[in-house]
Write a protein that holds these residues in place. Structure first.
Motif, PDB file in Angstrom:
ATOM      1  N   ALA A  61      -1.725  -2.314  -6.718  1.00 55.47           N
ATOM      2  CA  ALA A  61      -3.008  -2.212  -5.898  1.00 55.47           C
ATOM      3  C   ALA A  61      -3.381  -3.687  -6.431  1.00 55.47           C
ATOM      4  O   ALA A  61      -4.127  -4.650  -5.661  1.00 55.47           O
ATOM      5  CB  ALA A  61      -4.067  -1.374  -5.875  1.00 55.47           C
ATOM      6  N   THR A  92       0.851  -1.288   0.196  1.00 50.88           N
ATOM      7  CA  THR A  92       0.026   0.115   0.143  1.00 50.88           C
ATOM      8  C   THR A  92       0.951   1.061   0.139  1.00 50.88           C
ATOM      9  O   THR A  92       0.371   2.295  -0.671  1.00 50.88           O
ATOM     10  CB  THR A  92      -1.096   0.109   1.179  1.00 50.88           C
ATOM     11  OG1 THR A  92      -1.783  -1.259   1.189  1.00 50.88           O
ATOM     12  CG2 THR A  92      -1.846   1.260   1.116  1.00 50.88           C
ATOM     13  N   LEU A 149      -4.670  -5.388  -3.155  1.00 47.08           N
ATOM     14  CA  LEU A 149      -5.279  -4.559  -2.524  1.00 47.08           C
ATOM     15  C   LEU A 149      -6.816  -4.058  -2.826  1.00 47.08           C
ATOM     16  O   LEU A 149      -7.617  -3.429  -1.958  1.00 47.08           O
ATOM     17  CB  LEU A 149      -4.533  -3.357  -2.408  1.00 47.08           C
ATOM     18  CG  LEU A 149      -2.876  -3.690  -2.154  1.00 47.08           C
ATOM     19  CD1 LEU A 149      -2.244  -2.193  -2.242  1.00 47.08           C
ATOM     20  CD2 LEU A 149      -2.959  -4.197  -0.653  1.00 47.08           C
TER      21      LEU A 149
END
Length: 153
Positions: free
Chosen positions: A69, A8, A74
């Motif tokens: 991501a 992240t 994510l």
């Protein structure tokens, strides 16, 4: 530190630092454009192109943030990556984060000079645009290396 946190952070740095560079570059070129166009409204097209060029680095950073991501999981639920993979994603985001930041700022400075040139010689706008585009080369190289690093994790 958990792998998800590191990934992240890599995605966030790619988007934020490249975006900051673009904001600075577009901002300084916009200031020069406003002055040039206030003196000669016919220059608005050339000035707008020169002002927009440093904005591409922010797009490149956002692209890499999305790729990180997506690859790291994510964007969905239940993402699980190792700490080692998290570090890899973090470091994969750094080329476009730092390359985008610096190239956008310097491209904005070249764009300001090109805008100043166009105010004196409107027929030279193509050369000014080409000069500013040359700085883009390094942002594209940073984008390429970040992308290659991310997709090979």
């Amino acid at each position: 530190m958990d792998g998800i946190v590191l990934a992240t952070l890599g995605a966030a740095l790619a988007a934020v630092l490249a975006g900051i560079g673009s904001a600075i570059g577009v901002g300084i070129a916009g200031q020069a454009s406003a002055g040039a166009v206030s003196e000669n409204p016919e220059l608005s097209g050339s000035c707008l192109v020169l002002q927009l060029l440093p904005g591409t680095q922010g797009i490149y950073g956002l692209l890499i943030a999305f790729v990180i991501a997506s690859n790291a999981g994510l964007l969905g639920s239940g993402a699980s990556i190792t700490v080692q993979q998290g570090w890899q994603y973090l470091f994969a985001g750094l080329p476009i984060a730092l390359g985008g930041l610096m190239s956008a700022i310097f491209q904005g400075k070249v764009a300001v000079s090109a805008i100043n040139m166009v105010t004196k010689r409107p027929d030279q706008s193509g050369k000014g645009i080409l000069m500013a585009i040359m700085v883009e080369t390094y942002a594209v190289l940073a984008l390429l290396i970040s992308f290659l690093l991310v997709v090979n994790i």
